[in-house]
Design a protein around this motif. Structure first.
Motif, PDB file in Angstrom:
ATOM      1  N   GLN A   1       0.839  -1.608   0.075  1.00  0.00           N
ATOM      2  CA  GLN A   1      -0.212   0.003   0.113  1.00  0.00           C
ATOM      3  C   GLN A   1       0.451   1.199  -0.083  1.00  0.00           C
ATOM      4  OE1 GLN A   1      -2.799   0.154  -0.192  1.00  0.00           O
ATOM      5  NE2 GLN A   1      -3.568   2.407  -0.041  1.00  0.00           N
ATOM      6  N   GLN A   2      -0.022   2.092  -0.430  1.00  0.00           N
ATOM      7  CA  GLN A   2       1.294   3.169  -0.753  1.00  0.00           C
ATOM      8  C   GLN A   2       0.146   5.000  -0.006  1.00  0.00           C
ATOM      9  OE1 GLN A   2       2.849   4.862  -4.955  1.00  0.00           O
ATOM     10  NE2 GLN A   2       4.170   1.942  -4.790  1.00  0.00           N
ATOM     11  N   SER A   3       0.629   5.495   0.191  1.00  0.00           N
ATOM     12  CA  SER A   3       0.206   6.343   0.908  1.00  0.00           C
ATOM     13  C   SER A   3       0.927   7.887   0.046  1.00  0.00           C
ATOM     14  CB  SER A   3       0.608   6.809   2.000  1.00  0.00           C
ATOM     15  OG  SER A   3       1.850   7.023   2.979  1.00  0.00           O
ATOM     16  N   ILE A   4       0.471   8.916  -0.260  1.00  0.00           N
ATOM     17  CA  ILE A   4       0.693   9.622  -1.025  1.00  0.00           C
ATOM     18  C   ILE A   4       0.758  11.133  -0.228  1.00  0.00           C
ATOM     19  CG2 ILE A   4       0.840   8.973  -3.440  1.00  0.00           C
ATOM     20  CD1 ILE A   4      -2.142  10.427  -3.446  1.00  0.00           C
ATOM     21  N   ASN A   5       1.479  12.048  -0.404  1.00  0.00           N
ATOM     22  CA  ASN A   5       1.538  13.344   0.690  1.00  0.00           C
ATOM     23  C   ASN A   5       0.591  14.591   0.093  1.00  0.00           C
ATOM     24  OD1 ASN A   5       3.157  14.836  -1.125  1.00  0.00           O
ATOM     25  ND2 ASN A   5       4.976  13.698  -0.881  1.00  0.00           N
ATOM     26  N   MET A   6       0.165  15.411   0.309  1.00  0.00           N
ATOM     27  CA  MET A   6      -0.570  16.566   0.306  1.00  0.00           C
ATOM     28  C   MET A   6       0.430  17.304  -1.144  1.00  0.00           C
ATOM     29  SD  MET A   6      -3.145  16.580   2.397  1.00  0.00           S
ATOM     30  CE  MET A   6      -3.511  18.396   1.711  1.00  0.00           C
ATOM     31  N   GLU A   7       0.992  16.987  -1.456  1.00  0.00           N
ATOM     32  CA  GLU A   7       2.043  17.663  -2.517  1.00  0.00           C
ATOM     33  C   GLU A   7       1.889  16.929  -3.663  1.00  0.00           C
ATOM     34  OE1 GLU A   7       5.835  19.300  -4.040  1.00  0.00           O
ATOM     35  OE2 GLU A   7       6.142  18.786  -2.325  1.00  0.00           O
ATOM     36  N   GLN A   8       1.671  15.530  -3.259  1.00  0.00           N
ATOM     37  CA  GLN A   8       1.287  15.104  -4.304  1.00  0.00           C
ATOM     38  C   GLN A   8      -0.427  14.553  -4.874  1.00  0.00           C
ATOM     39  OE1 GLN A   8       3.381  11.153  -2.140  1.00  0.00           O
ATOM     40  NE2 GLN A   8       4.292  10.971  -4.480  1.00  0.00           N
ATOM     41  N   GLN A   9      -1.198  14.386  -3.260  1.00  0.00           N
ATOM     42  CA  GLN A   9      -2.513  14.829  -4.280  1.00  0.00           C
ATOM     43  C   GLN A   9      -2.493  16.060  -4.440  1.00  0.00           C
ATOM     44  OE1 GLN A   9      -5.219  14.067  -0.367  1.00  0.00           O
ATOM     45  NE2 GLN A   9      -3.670  13.140   0.364  1.00  0.00           N
ATOM     46  N   SER A  10      -2.095  17.163  -4.542  1.00  0.00           N
ATOM     47  CA  SER A  10      -2.145  18.443  -5.570  1.00  0.00           C
ATOM     48  C   SER A  10      -1.474  18.106  -6.250  1.00  0.00           C
ATOM     49  CB  SER A  10      -1.840  19.603  -4.636  1.00  0.00           C
ATOM     50  OG  SER A  10      -1.810  21.345  -5.177  1.00  0.00           O
ATOM     51  N   THR A  11      -0.709  17.677  -6.579  1.00  0.00           N
ATOM     52  CA  THR A  11      -0.623  17.339  -7.803  1.00  0.00           C
ATOM     53  C   THR A  11      -0.980  17.069  -9.119  1.00  0.00           C
ATOM     54  OG1 THR A  11       1.855  18.134  -6.980  1.00  0.00           O
ATOM     55  CG2 THR A  11       1.520  17.320  -9.100  1.00  0.00           C
ATOM     56  N   LEU A  12      -1.696  15.702  -8.460  1.00  0.00           N
ATOM     57  CA  LEU A  12      -2.471  14.749  -9.055  1.00  0.00           C
ATOM     58  C   LEU A  12      -3.877  15.828  -9.283  1.00  0.00           C
ATOM     59  CD1 LEU A  12      -1.782  11.298  -7.777  1.00  0.00           C
ATOM     60  CD2 LEU A  12      -1.656  12.409 -10.598  1.00  0.00           C
TER      61      LEU A  12
ATOM     62  N   LEU B   1      -4.891  12.616 -18.457  1.00  0.00           N
ATOM     63  CA  LEU B   1      -4.912  12.300 -17.705  1.00  0.00           C
ATOM     64  C   LEU B   1      -4.429  11.822 -16.446  1.00  0.00           C
ATOM     65  CD1 LEU B   1      -8.630  12.537 -18.431  1.00  0.00           C
ATOM     66  CD2 LEU B   1      -7.413  14.688 -17.609  1.00  0.00           C
ATOM     67  N   MET B   2      -4.575  11.619 -15.430  1.00  0.00           N
ATOM     68  CA  MET B   2      -3.952  10.745 -14.210  1.00  0.00           C
ATOM     69  C   MET B   2      -5.321  10.165 -13.524  1.00  0.00           C
ATOM     70  SD  MET B   2      -1.085  10.591 -14.557  1.00  0.00           S
ATOM     71  CE  MET B   2      -0.713   8.699 -13.288  1.00  0.00           C
ATOM     72  N   LEU B   3      -5.702   8.511 -13.774  1.00  0.00           N
ATOM     73  CA  LEU B   3      -7.162   8.313 -14.375  1.00  0.00           C
ATOM     74  C   LEU B   3      -7.487   7.213 -12.907  1.00  0.00           C
ATOM     75  CD1 LEU B   3      -8.848   8.279 -17.548  1.00  0.00           C
ATOM     76  CD2 LEU B   3      -8.774   9.991 -15.408  1.00  0.00           C
ATOM     77  N   TYR B   4      -8.398   7.004 -11.987  1.00  0.00           N
ATOM     78  CA  TYR B   4      -8.434   6.343 -10.771  1.00  0.00           C
ATOM     79  C   TYR B   4      -9.217   4.699 -11.600  1.00  0.00           C
ATOM     80  CZ  TYR B   4      -9.734   5.339  -5.453  1.00  0.00           C
ATOM     81  OH  TYR B   4     -10.509   4.200  -4.377  1.00  0.00           O
TER      82      TYR B   4
END
Length: 265
Positions: A3-14, A217-220
């Motif tokens: 499992q990977q967690s992403i920080n706030m900066e990565q979330q904002s970038t995506l 796009l980065m898609l879920y």
């Protein structure tokens, strides 16, 4: 798979990358010209018509108004939402009798609790945000739905047999239009390799660059099992899953997209 967690900066970038793509002129033109319901949407709207006709409806991610036109024929108590200002402005002008808001689906503070009978989030719009924001979107939709209200949305299928494969690694369709599409993908392939650094592979979902809108796009992607769990954890029940033809399924490896119905109890 770890499992990977992403920080706030990565979330904002995506989230920024996807919103910037949807606000691009060529992408706005694409959605402006889209005016047909998908096959599964047609099947599900027919199924739901007795329930949603003349009801209070929220349509999230309206784009160029593809679903607005259809839903206004079902009910005139319609609210449309898009987080791209130009989409919201254009749809407001195109459908002056509709209530259109420029808002983020993860923060629908302009909308009161429990006022909609039906909420739609079509065209995989919910897949354009990070995992953390997706959960906020689902919670907001649950909040604004009435008890027994229905939520319909589509999402990319992680169990799809061609998940994360290039078009030329999939079943080939021998036609001039498909050849042009393949050449177009090859031309924009360098963009894909730049975007791959943003990809995320977790146990219960993946966020990948799949080629849409010139690999922008980065898609879920999520499996039926994990999507059911997300919805259940928030409080939704009576979850049904449909393939691209609108057929009820329990598992599916053939559909790139899946369509979900869920109720608030």
């Amino acid at each position: 798979m770890e499992q990977q967690s992403i920080n706030m900066e990565q979330q904002s970038t995506l989230n920024f990358l996807n919103k910037a793509t949807y606000a691009r002129d060529d992408v706005i033109k694409f959605y402006r010209n889209a005016d047909m319901l998908l096959e599964a949407e047609s099947v599900l709207f027919t199924k739901l018509l007795p329930v949603i006709k003349n009801s209070k409806i929220l349509d999230i991610g309206v784009g160029g108004g593809r679903t607005t036109n259809y839903i206004l024929q079902i009910s005139d108590d319609y609210t449309g939402v898009d987080y791209v200002a130009q989409f919201a402005e254009e749809v407001s002008l195109k459908f002056p009798n509709a209530r259109i808001l420029c808002a983020d689906a993860a923060d629908l503070t302009e909308i009161e609790d429990q006022i909609f009978d039906f909420v739609l989030f079509s065209y995989n719009g919910i897949d354009s945000v990070t995992h953390e924001k997706r959960l906020l979107v689902l919670k907001e939709i649950y909040r604004v739905l009435k008890t027994d209200g229905v939520f319909m949305f589509s999402s990319h299928n992680r169990d799809y047999r061609y998940f994360n494969k290039f078009p030329w690694q999939q079943k080939m369709h021998y036609s001039a239009s498909h050849l042009i599409f393949l050449l177009h993908c090859l031309y924009h392939l360098p963009k894909h390799y730049k975007m791959k650094r943003h990809e995320i592979y977790a146990d219960d979902y993946a966020i990948v660059n799949n080629g849409d809108h010139r690999f922008s796009l980065m898609l879920y992607y999520i499996s039926i099992t994990h999507q059911r769990k997300q919805l259940t954890d928030i409080g939704f029940s009576d979850i049904e899953v449909y393939d691209t033809e609108g057929q009820l399924v329990q598992t599916d490896t053939s559909s790139h997209w899946l369509h979900y119905l869920a109720k608030k109890r």
